[in-house]
Design an enzyme around this catalytic site. Structure first.
Site, PDB file in Angstrom:
ATOM      1  N   VAL A  82      -3.025  -8.530 -24.318  1.00 14.91           N
ATOM      2  CA  VAL A  82      -1.697  -9.195 -24.809  1.00 14.91           C
ATOM      3  C   VAL A  82      -2.039 -10.673 -25.205  1.00 14.91           C
ATOM      4  O   VAL A  82      -1.526 -10.876 -26.494  1.00 14.91           O
ATOM      5  CB  VAL A  82      -0.572  -9.146 -23.830  1.00 14.91           C
ATOM      6  N   ALA A 107      -3.603 -10.071 -28.820  1.00 13.37           N
ATOM      7  CA  ALA A 107      -2.305  -9.627 -29.611  1.00 13.37           C
ATOM      8  C   ALA A 107      -1.372 -11.101 -30.021  1.00 13.37           C
ATOM      9  O   ALA A 107      -1.181 -11.291 -31.104  1.00 13.37           O
ATOM     10  CB  ALA A 107      -1.564  -8.549 -29.074  1.00 13.37           C
ATOM     11  N   GLU A 108      -1.006 -11.853 -28.960  1.00  9.15           N
ATOM     12  CA  GLU A 108      -0.371 -12.868 -29.239  1.00  9.15           C
ATOM     13  C   GLU A 108      -1.083 -14.104 -30.047  1.00  9.15           C
ATOM     14  O   GLU A 108      -0.483 -14.416 -30.863  1.00  9.15           O
ATOM     15  CB  GLU A 108       0.254 -13.678 -28.068  1.00  9.15           C
ATOM     16  N   SER A 109      -2.220 -14.010 -29.923  1.00  6.55           N
ATOM     17  CA  SER A 109      -2.936 -15.262 -30.580  1.00  6.55           C
ATOM     18  C   SER A 109      -2.873 -14.833 -32.028  1.00  6.55           C
ATOM     19  O   SER A 109      -2.701 -15.635 -32.786  1.00  6.55           O
ATOM     20  CB  SER A 109      -4.564 -15.302 -29.946  1.00  6.55           C
TER      21      SER A 109
END
Length: 153
Positions: free
Chosen positions: A70, A73-75
């Site tokens: 996650v 993914a968020e980065s």
């Protein structure tokens, strides 16, 4: 005489030029990204690619931690959103989800963020994380609100 003391927030730092923004995101991934070993390979508003080692990012059973996926993914979604929003707006994540399909115990994983929506006030990306054999480990989706750069905390 008033007991009210006026406080002012510090002036926001100047917004970097587009080339400087890309260089900054590629070289400086933020403290968490650096700790996790995230390496940015490609970045644009439409697509972002990065790798992350499994080693050092595992849960107690030796599997890649779902939270690490996650973070990757968020980065990716946030960096691509920043490119899209530049220079007038900055992204803030408002929603992220992840479905973990299989595990990894070693090697390097690759995340590819692909734009779903590039709007004036929001962005949305699908991020697919795969192992070195190209097997899908995780599918994530992030939505970022784009706020005025002068409101940056």
């Amino acid at each position: 005489m008033s007991d009210h003391t006026e406080t002012t927030s510090p002036a926001p730092s100047p917004t970097p030029a587009p080339d400087a923004l890309l260089a900054m995101m590629t070289e400086r991934r933020g403290d968490l990204g650096e700790k996790m070993g995230i390496e940015v390979l490609e970045i644009s508003a439409e697509r972002a690619v990065a790798t992350m080692p499994v080693e050092g990012n595992t849960q107690p059973f030796g599997l890649l931690h779902g939270g690490a996926s996650v973070v990757l993914a968020e980065s990716l979604g946030s960096m691509a959103s920043a490119v899209h929003a530049h220079p007038d707006r900055i992204p803030v994540g408002v929603d992220i989800n992840a479905t973990h399909h299989r595990s990894a115990t070693s090697g390097t994983v690759t995340g590819v963020a692909t734009a779903i929506h590039l709007g004036r006030t929001s962005t949305c990306y699908e991020i697919v994380i795969t192992d070195e054999q190209g097997r899908r480990l995780c599918t994530s989706r992030i939505t970022c609100a784009l706020i005025p750069a002068d409101r940056r905390p």
